[in-house]
Scaffold this motif. Structure first.
Motif, short mmCIF file in Angstrom:
data_model
loop_
_atom_site.label_atom_id
_atom_site.label_comp_id
_atom_site.label_asym_id
_atom_site.label_seq_id
_atom_site.Cartn_x
_atom_site.Cartn_y
_atom_site.Cartn_z
N GLY A 360 0.79 -1.23 0.00
CA GLY A 360 0.00 0.00 0.00
C GLY A 360 0.82 1.27 0.00
O GLY A 360 0.27 2.35 -0.15
N LYS A 361 2.16 1.14 0.14
CA LYS A 361 2.92 2.41 0.18
C LYS A 361 4.32 2.29 -0.43
O LYS A 361 4.86 1.18 -0.60
CB LYS A 361 3.01 2.91 1.61
CG LYS A 361 3.65 1.96 2.58
CD LYS A 361 3.68 2.55 3.99
CE LYS A 361 4.53 1.71 4.92
NZ LYS A 361 4.27 0.28 4.91
N ARG A 362 4.84 3.45 -0.73
CA ARG A 362 6.21 3.58 -1.22
C ARG A 362 7.17 3.33 -0.05
O ARG A 362 6.87 3.72 1.07
CB ARG A 362 6.36 5.02 -1.71
CG ARG A 362 7.67 5.39 -2.34
CD ARG A 362 7.81 6.91 -2.31
NE ARG A 362 7.01 7.58 -3.33
CZ ARG A 362 7.53 8.22 -4.37
NH1 ARG A 362 8.83 8.27 -4.54
NH2 ARG A 362 6.76 8.84 -5.23
N LEU A 363 8.29 2.69 -0.33
CA LEU A 363 9.26 2.46 0.75
C LEU A 363 10.22 3.64 0.84
O LEU A 363 10.50 4.28 -0.17
CB LEU A 363 10.04 1.18 0.48
CG LEU A 363 9.24 -0.13 0.56
CD1 LEU A 363 10.13 -1.31 0.19
CD2 LEU A 363 8.65 -0.32 1.94
N PRO A 364 10.73 3.92 2.04
CA PRO A 364 11.73 4.99 2.12
C PRO A 364 12.99 4.57 1.36
O PRO A 364 13.27 3.38 1.24
CB PRO A 364 12.01 5.08 3.63
CG PRO A 364 11.50 3.82 4.23
CD PRO A 364 10.46 3.26 3.31
N GLY A 365 13.74 5.54 0.83
CA GLY A 365 14.92 5.24 0.03
C GLY A 365 16.00 4.56 0.85
O GLY A 365 15.80 4.31 2.04
N PRO A 366 17.15 4.29 0.27
CA PRO A 366 17.47 4.60 -1.11
C PRO A 366 16.76 3.68 -2.10
O PRO A 366 16.38 2.56 -1.75
CB PRO A 366 18.99 4.38 -1.17
CG PRO A 366 19.26 3.36 -0.11
CD PRO A 366 18.25 3.61 0.98
N GLY A 367 16.60 4.19 -3.30
CA GLY A 367 15.95 3.42 -4.36
C GLY A 367 14.47 3.72 -4.42
O GLY A 367 13.87 4.20 -3.46
N ASP A 368 13.88 3.40 -5.59
CA ASP A 368 12.46 3.66 -5.83
C ASP A 368 11.67 2.36 -5.72
O ASP A 368 11.53 1.63 -6.70
CB ASP A 368 12.26 4.26 -7.23
CG ASP A 368 12.75 5.70 -7.29
OD1 ASP A 368 12.69 6.39 -6.25
OD2 ASP A 368 13.19 6.13 -8.36
N TYR A 369 11.17 2.09 -4.52
CA TYR A 369 10.44 0.84 -4.30
C TYR A 369 9.00 1.12 -3.87
O TYR A 369 8.77 1.97 -3.01
CB TYR A 369 11.11 0.01 -3.20
CG TYR A 369 12.42 -0.61 -3.66
CD1 TYR A 369 12.43 -1.84 -4.31
CD2 TYR A 369 13.63 0.04 -3.45
CE1 TYR A 369 13.62 -2.41 -4.74
CE2 TYR A 369 14.83 -0.52 -3.88
CZ TYR A 369 14.81 -1.74 -4.53
OH TYR A 369 15.99 -2.30 -4.95
N PHE A 370 8.06 0.38 -4.44
CA PHE A 370 6.68 0.43 -3.98
C PHE A 370 6.30 -0.98 -3.55
O PHE A 370 6.56 -1.95 -4.28
CB PHE A 370 5.73 0.93 -5.09
CG PHE A 370 4.42 1.41 -4.54
CD1 PHE A 370 4.22 2.75 -4.23
CD2 PHE A 370 3.38 0.52 -4.28
CE1 PHE A 370 3.03 3.21 -3.68
CE2 PHE A 370 2.18 0.95 -3.74
CZ PHE A 370 2.00 2.30 -3.44
N GLU A 371 5.68 -1.10 -2.38
CA GLU A 371 5.37 -2.43 -1.85
C GLU A 371 4.40 -3.18 -2.75
O GLU A 371 3.44 -2.57 -3.27
CB GLU A 371 4.69 -2.29 -0.48
CG GLU A 371 5.59 -1.78 0.61
CD GLU A 371 4.82 -1.60 1.92
OE1 GLU A 371 5.44 -1.77 2.98
OE2 GLU A 371 3.62 -1.28 1.88
N PRO A 372 4.59 -4.50 -2.92
CA PRO A 372 3.59 -5.30 -3.63
C PRO A 372 2.24 -5.16 -2.91
O PRO A 372 2.17 -5.38 -1.70
CB PRO A 372 4.13 -6.73 -3.52
CG PRO A 372 5.58 -6.58 -3.23
CD PRO A 372 5.73 -5.30 -2.46
#
Ligand code: NAD
Length: 524
Positions: A360-372
């Motif tokens: 349901g949310k974007r993960l904090p960096g580093p990197g561009d990750y969005f949770e499944p």
């Protein structure tokens, strides 16, 4: 500097990447989406450089065409061998510029090798010269042949989600057809394709009929202006611009655009298989596949069970960068713009009453990750069920029956592909009514590996096809060759006209064209 030359860098310069920006940057900073670090700088090719690259390969194209199908396959076979021999190196580059996990990257060289073999073996059947029998005895003196001649230069404009499959994968049938090819890869992922082009030139020593140019919208537009056929893969928004620009020079286009693929789960489906397929089909490549499962419609009796299994399967996925270890399932989002769209779709749904059972949310960096993410309590008023999300998110809706599932699945401006899970015969009947270019029964995404059958979009998902016979024929123009086998000094239809001769021609033509005796002999 030669087009496509890449230099290593450690600097982040914040290159402007908006395709519509009035001017182009002079160079592109390539970032690793898994870490946010800059990994290379690529000089941008201005329009003059694009025109020069096209002119150069155009000059060499006749010789390439003259090699014939077998001669060209010999060169493409060397490319296949190079791809297989260098796949670790290619995968390292691809992972660095896309942030994919190793498993998601590793299919690309294998697909390309299979594609080279497929078109190498089938090209004679698909685009070899055809002998045609005249349909009427009036043309008995003619020998009819159809030859397939390539558009001399094909321009390929490709996206960032599969940097080789969607660039080289479209170049292979074009080269096999005898065209010269210039590719403009995505500005987010320019490195992998540039590496292959360099290898074609330096390591394989291939004829100078294959090149790439780098840049954003201006470079893409200049390519459209210079070539004879455009193969575009990307968003429908850019697809419209490409088609409008190509219309100015009456250049034919093939457009492979976005999707909003639906999965239908019938109550007699194997729910374990359906849930595992939905998890993989929705999250593979972080959901950045035009054919990703984005919407799921489940018949009421199976709904609770399916949702529980899907939530568990998605909850188990390991996310992050895995180098060469094959230790993760879900990687980063490749384009920083895209993660914003995904976040917007999820927030819009939640604000309207949807619930995230996983992620349901974007993960904090580093990197561009969005949770499944698995969303329930969704409906078609929400962006996540209407617009292309292109991220690791699926929305699941409970439906009364297959009819309601079909109505909702077909209620979309897109029509790329889809899938139906259920008892085989019933699922097949339902699948045949899904409005899209390809539908899988009890599987997902697999039609892309079935090179034998065409893949293309209905509605706003595209125009034209890749794979199968249309996937190579589109790069050719038909040339009908009509050869006179015998004849006198003049044909009966030629000058001078006389009443007697025209009357005889009319009587003979009537005798062949009429379908009843009275008319054949001229009686009414
Ligand atoms: P995009 O439309 O933003 O860009 C695609 C390419 O077009 C890039 O190389 C870009 O630089 C270039 N471009 C941008 N503006 C241009 C212009 N004015 N003239 C010429 N070229 C221009 O798409 P993207 O974000 O790179 O890719 C994601 C999209 O691609 C999604 O919609 C996805 O569904 C679609 N896609 C479709 C397929 C398919 O086979 N149908 C496959 C993969 C991706």
């Amino acid at each position: 500097m030669e087009s496509g030359t890449v230099t290593e860098t450690s600097e982040i310069a914040g290159t402007p990447r908006e395709a519509d920006s009035p001017g182009q940057p002079e160079q592109i900073e390539v970032l690793n989406p898994a870490t946010g670090e800059a990994i290379a700088t690529v000089p941008v090719d201005p329009p003059e450089a694009v025109a020069a690259a096209v002119a150069r390969v155009r000059a060499n194209q006749p010789e390439w065409e003259a090699l014939g199908i077998e001669g060209r396959y010999r060169w493409l076979g060397k490319l296949r061998d190079w791809l297989l021999d260098n796949s670790e190196r290619i995968l390292d580059t691809m992972q660095a510029e896309t942030g994919k996990v190793r498993a998601d990257a590793s299919g690309e060289p294998q697909y390309l090798a299979d594609l080279i073999n497929f078109y190498g073996a089938k090209a004679s059947k698909f685009i070899g010269e055809e002998a045609v029998r005249p349909h009427t005895p009036l043309l008995a003196s003619k020998k009819l042949r159809v030859q397939y001649r390539p558009h001399p230069v094909v321009g390929i404009i490709s996206p960032w989600n599969f940097p080789l499959i969607l660039a080289l994968g479209d170049a292979i049938p074009a080269l096999q057809a005898g065209a010269a090819v210039v590719v403009k890869p995505s500005e987010f992922t320019p490195l992998g394709l540039a590496e292959v082009v360099q290898a074609w030139k330096d390591e394989i020593g291939g004829p100078d009929v294959f090149d790439c140019v780098q840049g954003v919208g201006e470079t893409g537009g200049a390519l459209v202006d210079a070539v004879d056929f455009v193969q575009f893969t990307g968003s429908d928004r850019t697809g419209r611009k490409v088609m409008a620009r190509a219309a100015e020079t009456l250049t034919p286009v093939s457009l492979e655009l976005g999707g909003k693929d639906a999965m239908i789960v019938l109550d007699d489906a194997d729910l374990d298989r359906a849930a595992n397929a939905a998890a993989w089909g929705g999250m593979m490549n972080s959901g950045q596949i035009c054919m990703s499962v984005e919407r799921i419609y489940v018949e009421e009796p199976a709904y609770d069970n399916f949702v529980a299994k899907l939530t568990a399967a998605v909850g188990d996925l390991r996310q992050g960068a895995d180098g060469r270890s094959f230790g993760k399932e879900v990687g980063a989002m490749t384009s920083p713009n895209q993660i914003g769209i995904v976040e917007d779709h999820v927030q819009d749904a939640v604000a309207s009453g949807a619930r995230a059972l996983a992620g349901g949310k974007r993960l904090p960096g580093p990197g561009d990750y969005f949770e499944p993410t698995v969303l329930v309590d969704v409906d078609h008023s929400m962006k996540v069920m209407r617009d292309e999300t292109f991220g690791p998110v699926v929305g699941v809706m409970k439906v009364r029956d297959a009819e309601e599932a079909l109505r909702l699945a077909n209620e979309s401006r897109y029509g790329l592909s889809g899938s139906v899970f259920g008892e085989r015969e019933r699922a097949e009947r339902v699948a045949r009514r899904v409005e899209c270019g390809a539908v899988n029964v009890n599987d997902v995404l697999v039609n892309y590996a079935a090179l034998d059958v065409p893949m293309g979009g209905w509605k706003q998902s595209g125009i034209g096809y890749r794979h199968g016979e249309p996937g190579i024929k589109k790069y050719c123009r038909t040339e009908s060759v009509v050869i006179t086998r015998f004849g006198g000094k003049r044909e009966p239809t030629w000058y001078p006209y006389t009443k007697a001769r025209r009357g005889l021609i009319s009587r003979i033509a009537r005798a062949f064209n009429a379908r009843d005796l009275r008319r054949r002999v001229g009686l009414r």
